[in-house]
Design a protein around this motif. Structure first.
Motif, mmCIF file in Angstrom:
data_model
loop_
_atom_site.group_PDB
_atom_site.id
_atom_site.type_symbol
_atom_site.label_atom_id
_atom_site.label_comp_id
_atom_site.label_asym_id
_atom_site.label_seq_id
_atom_site.Cartn_x
_atom_site.Cartn_y
_atom_site.Cartn_z
ATOM 1 N N ALA A 162 -11.183 -11.028 26.970
ATOM 2 C CA ALA A 162 -10.202 -9.941 27.117
ATOM 3 C C ALA A 162 -9.152 -10.289 28.156
ATOM 4 N N TYR A 163 -9.570 -10.994 29.201
ATOM 5 C CA TYR A 163 -8.598 -11.384 30.239
ATOM 6 C C TYR A 163 -7.462 -12.178 29.599
ATOM 7 N N GLY A 164 -7.828 -13.200 28.846
ATOM 8 C CA GLY A 164 -6.810 -14.044 28.216
ATOM 9 C C GLY A 164 -5.967 -13.252 27.228
ATOM 10 N N ASN B 283 -5.481 -24.751 36.152
ATOM 11 C CA ASN B 283 -6.570 -24.327 37.055
ATOM 12 C C ASN B 283 -6.144 -24.348 38.522
ATOM 13 N N PRO B 284 -5.701 -23.226 39.051
ATOM 14 C CA PRO B 284 -5.261 -23.202 40.446
ATOM 15 C C PRO B 284 -6.439 -23.344 41.393
ATOM 16 N N VAL B 285 -6.361 -24.278 42.328
ATOM 17 C CA VAL B 285 -7.399 -24.421 43.362
ATOM 18 C C VAL B 285 -6.723 -24.810 44.673
ATOM 19 N N ASN C 261 -15.710 -19.479 39.087
ATOM 20 C CA ASN C 261 -14.915 -20.702 38.995
ATOM 21 C C ASN C 261 -15.538 -21.842 39.804
ATOM 22 N N LEU C 262 -15.201 -23.053 39.383
ATOM 23 C CA LEU C 262 -15.834 -24.243 39.946
ATOM 24 C C LEU C 262 -15.625 -24.408 41.442
ATOM 25 N N MET C 263 -14.351 -24.384 41.892
ATOM 26 C CA MET C 263 -14.117 -24.711 43.302
ATOM 27 C C MET C 263 -14.758 -23.699 44.256
ATOM 28 N N GLU D 148 -27.342 -25.064 45.029
ATOM 29 C CA GLU D 148 -26.822 -26.237 44.320
ATOM 30 C C GLU D 148 -25.821 -25.797 43.240
ATOM 31 N N LEU D 149 -25.013 -26.752 42.813
ATOM 32 C CA LEU D 149 -24.046 -26.482 41.736
ATOM 33 C C LEU D 149 -24.730 -26.704 40.391
ATOM 34 N N ASN D 150 -24.546 -25.769 39.482
ATOM 35 C CA ASN D 150 -24.992 -25.968 38.094
ATOM 36 C C ASN D 150 -23.786 -26.487 37.316
ATOM 37 N N ILE D 151 -23.902 -27.693 36.812
ATOM 38 C CA ILE D 151 -22.806 -28.256 36.012
ATOM 39 C C ILE D 151 -23.058 -27.878 34.555
ATOM 40 N N PHE D 152 -22.151 -27.055 34.029
ATOM 41 C CA PHE D 152 -22.376 -26.484 32.696
ATOM 42 C C PHE D 152 -22.060 -27.502 31.591
ATOM 43 N N GLY D 153 -23.062 -28.301 31.293
ATOM 44 C CA GLY D 153 -22.915 -29.229 30.170
ATOM 45 C C GLY D 153 -22.507 -30.622 30.607
ATOM 46 N N THR E 19 -18.867 -34.381 31.182
ATOM 47 C CA THR E 19 -18.564 -33.060 31.761
ATOM 48 C C THR E 19 -17.110 -32.692 31.445
ATOM 49 N N CYS E 20 -16.815 -31.389 31.514
ATOM 50 C CA CYS E 20 -15.495 -30.895 31.081
ATOM 51 C C CYS E 20 -14.373 -31.383 31.989
ATOM 52 N N ILE E 21 -13.256 -31.625 31.368
ATOM 53 C CA ILE E 21 -12.054 -32.054 32.102
ATOM 54 C C ILE E 21 -11.078 -30.895 32.178
ATOM 55 N N ASP F 24 -7.219 -29.397 34.252
ATOM 56 C CA ASP F 24 -5.976 -29.735 34.954
ATOM 57 C C ASP F 24 -5.909 -28.855 36.203
ATOM 58 N N TYR F 25 -6.471 -29.383 37.302
ATOM 59 C CA TYR F 25 -6.477 -28.604 38.553
ATOM 60 C C TYR F 25 -5.125 -28.771 39.239
ATOM 61 N N ILE F 26 -4.568 -27.645 39.685
ATOM 62 C CA ILE F 26 -3.258 -27.677 40.351
ATOM 63 C C ILE F 26 -3.370 -26.969 41.684
ATOM 64 N N SER G 297 -12.745 -34.495 35.649
ATOM 65 C CA SER G 297 -13.992 -33.902 35.151
ATOM 66 C C SER G 297 -14.683 -33.159 36.286
ATOM 67 N N VAL G 298 -15.714 -32.427 35.921
ATOM 68 C CA VAL G 298 -16.489 -31.705 36.942
ATOM 69 C C VAL G 298 -17.122 -32.726 37.895
ATOM 70 N N LEU G 299 -17.653 -33.812 37.342
ATOM 71 C CA LEU G 299 -18.264 -34.836 38.211
ATOM 72 C C LEU G 299 -17.215 -35.504 39.099
ATOM 73 N N ARG H 254 -24.367 -25.798 28.462
ATOM 74 C CA ARG H 254 -22.930 -25.483 28.337
ATOM 75 C C ARG H 254 -22.684 -23.984 28.571
ATOM 76 N N ARG H 255 -21.507 -23.657 29.095
ATOM 77 C CA ARG H 255 -21.110 -22.243 29.269
ATOM 78 C C ARG H 255 -20.297 -21.840 28.044
ATOM 79 N N GLU H 256 -20.641 -20.668 27.487
ATOM 80 C CA GLU H 256 -19.930 -20.210 26.290
ATOM 81 C C GLU H 256 -18.418 -20.105 26.542
ATOM 82 N N GLY H 257 -17.657 -20.589 25.596
ATOM 83 C CA GLY H 257 -16.187 -20.458 25.700
ATOM 84 C C GLY H 257 -15.520 -21.651 26.352
ATOM 85 N N ASP H 258 -16.307 -22.532 26.967
ATOM 86 C CA ASP H 258 -15.697 -23.716 27.592
ATOM 87 C C ASP H 258 -15.270 -24.714 26.515
ATOM 88 N N SER H 259 -14.177 -25.395 26.787
ATOM 89 C CA SER H 259 -13.787 -26.490 25.877
ATOM 90 C C SER H 259 -13.842 -27.786 26.667
HETATM 91 C C1 WQD Z 1 -13.858 -25.321 35.376
HETATM 92 C C2 WQD Z 1 -14.928 -26.277 34.859
HETATM 93 C C3 WQD Z 1 -16.817 -25.188 33.853
HETATM 94 C C4 WQD Z 1 -18.376 -23.328 37.459
HETATM 95 C C5 WQD Z 1 -10.789 -20.355 34.285
HETATM 96 C C6 WQD Z 1 -10.142 -19.311 33.445
HETATM 97 C C7 WQD Z 1 -8.662 -19.539 33.358
HETATM 98 C C8 WQD Z 1 -8.064 -19.695 34.745
HETATM 99 C C9 WQD Z 1 -8.796 -20.751 35.550
HETATM 100 C C10 WQD Z 1 -7.043 -17.633 35.384
HETATM 101 C C11 WQD Z 1 -15.479 -25.831 33.511
HETATM 102 C C12 WQD Z 1 -17.232 -25.960 35.100
HETATM 103 C C13 WQD Z 1 -17.583 -24.037 36.582
HETATM 104 C C14 WQD Z 1 -19.692 -23.756 37.736
HETATM 105 C C15 WQD Z 1 -19.373 -25.618 36.258
HETATM 106 N N1 WQD Z 1 -8.102 -18.474 35.444
HETATM 107 N N2 WQD Z 1 -18.074 -25.165 36.009
HETATM 108 N N3 WQD Z 1 -20.142 -24.889 37.117
HETATM 109 O O1 WQD Z 1 -13.044 -21.986 32.960
HETATM 110 O O2 WQD Z 1 -11.437 -23.935 33.199
HETATM 111 O O3 WQD Z 1 -10.648 -21.608 33.679
HETATM 112 O O4 WQD Z 1 -10.186 -20.396 35.569
HETATM 113 O O5 WQD Z 1 -5.987 -17.769 34.837
HETATM 114 O O6 WQD Z 1 -8.098 -18.420 32.737
HETATM 115 O O7 WQD Z 1 -10.665 -19.425 32.135
HETATM 116 O O8 WQD Z 1 -12.224 -22.728 35.242
HETATM 117 O O9 WQD Z 1 -13.325 -23.123 37.390
HETATM 118 O O10 WQD Z 1 -14.433 -21.562 35.717
HETATM 119 O O11 WQD Z 1 -14.415 -24.012 35.281
HETATM 120 O O12 WQD Z 1 -19.793 -26.631 35.725
HETATM 121 O O13 WQD Z 1 -20.473 -23.130 38.529
HETATM 122 O O14 WQD Z 1 -16.031 -26.273 35.767
HETATM 123 O O15 WQD Z 1 -17.774 -25.367 32.812
HETATM 124 O O16 WQD Z 1 -15.732 -26.989 32.748
HETATM 125 P P1 WQD Z 1 -11.907 -22.612 33.671
HETATM 126 P P2 WQD Z 1 -13.638 -22.789 35.967
#
Ligand code: WQD
Length: 334
Positions: free
Chosen positions: A148-150, A179-181, A199-201, A214-219, A228-230, A232-234, A268-270, A291-296
């Protein structure tokens, strides 16, 4: 030039406020202070040395919004106020449709009443859904959003398109954030998610601070170099500077023009784990989880349109993002 910035006390908005003030804009901030620190407006004043009008209002309150336009001759609006927690939007869609869509409509209606024609909108790369190809250009398919957010971001983009069709003088510039961080180098501004971060960061920062085990790396079985997922962190400061360039563009043009704000560089996450450990010297325990649902697998911007039309591109590195994020988090530990 006077710019009304909504959400200017939030993570993205506060960094946008600093960069717009530094660029010489007269900034008026409206925020309901529902997220982040209540002293963020003071921190912005400390960082810029500039006092600015601050309205603690809900932008769904039309009379309150009218009050701002009665008090200031607004030349442009940067709309960054909105709920942004993806998971929450899945469980509470009505909260997101009401707040995000209604807030934008209220703002746009008052702008129409007052003849204000320049609107920069905090959109999101999430409008692309699962991308067909990467890097992603602004012409890529949108609308198959995963939450819904998107969809609120997508709907507001469509409202803006229709508004520009009805009023050729209106200027709408949605900015699709990847991905703003990171955080402001001063350590005074940063991301403060409430509860356990999605979010990851922010999650990495809590693990590094010993607040999560600890960090759970989703997939780790994605079709990428390390499974692991790639993304574009900005850096949020680069993102903020993109808004200043977008305001300059919006007031000089009319019509609907959307821009990606990303680096065009994927990590990537790694990769992120390794860079964070190297930059901060803090070990980051992790384990692989489902894997987390909805991730590409991969999300990457083609940022060339913003570079060509806005004269903007991201320059801060993934190391800067990790260092600055940790510095801000470290300030909270004290
Ligand atoms: C990044 C990667 C996770 C957490 C989201 C929103 C998007 C935008 C940015 C607002 C993914 C992996 C994450 C964790 C993990 N927000 N991860 N363990 O999903 O790419 O984008 O934030 O505009 O709209 O969808 O960002 O930081 O959640 O995840 O492994 O505990 O890190 O699977 O691959 P995402 P994210």
């Amino acid at each position: 030039m006077t710019v009304l910035l909504t959400g200017g006390a939030g993570y993205i908005g506060s960094h946008v406020a600093v960069e717009m003030i530094n660029a010489g804009f007269n900034v008026v901030i409206a925020d309901n202070l529902s997220a982040g620190h209540k002293d963020v407006p003071e921190r912005i004043k400390t960082l810029t040395g500039v006092s600015f009008p601050f309205f603690e209002i809900d932008i769904c309150d039309k009379e309150a919004v009218r009050g701002i336009f009665d008090s200031f001759s607004v030349d442009a609006v940067v709309h960054a106020a909105g709920y942004k927690a993806v998971a929450e939007s899945v469980s509470l869609p009505l909260k997101y449709y009401r707040n995000n869509t209604d807030g934008a409509l209220t703002l746009l209606e008052v702008m129409a009443e007052r003849g204000v024609k320049a609107f920069v909108f905090s959109s999101s790369a999430t409008v692309y859904g699962i991308p067909d190809t990467v890097p992603i250009k602004e012409t890529a398919h949108t609308g198959d959003c995963l939450n819904a957010y998107g969809r609120t971001k997508y709907i507001i983009e469509k409202i803006l398109e229709d508004l520009c069709r009805s009023d050729p003088l209106f200027s709408a510039v949605p900015l699709r954030y990847f991905n703003p961080v990171g955080a402001h180098r001063s350590g005074l501004l940063g991301d403060d998610p409430i509860g356990v971060p999605n979010n990851l960061m922010p999650y990495i920062l809590r693990v590094a601070a010993g607040r999560l085990p600890e960090l759970n790396i989703f997939g780790n079985d994605y079709p990428t170099k390390d499974g692991t997922c790639i993304r574009d962190y900005i850096h949020v400061v680069d993102l903020a500077k993109g808004h200043t360039a977008a305001v300059d563009y919006a007031v000089k043009h009319s019509g609907y023009e959307v821009f990606n704000l990303g680096t065009g560089i994927g990590y990537s996450v790694l990769d992120m784990v390794r860079v964070f450990e190297k930059v901060t010297g803090r070990p980051l325990p992790y384990k692989f989880a489902p894997r987390r649902e909805g991730d590409s697998a991969e999300y990457l911007a083609d940022p060339s349109k913003a570079e060509k039309n806005l004269g903007w591109r991201a320059v801060l590195t993934i190391e800067d993002m990790c260092f600055d994020a940790q510095r801000y988090e470290g300030g909270k530990e004290q």
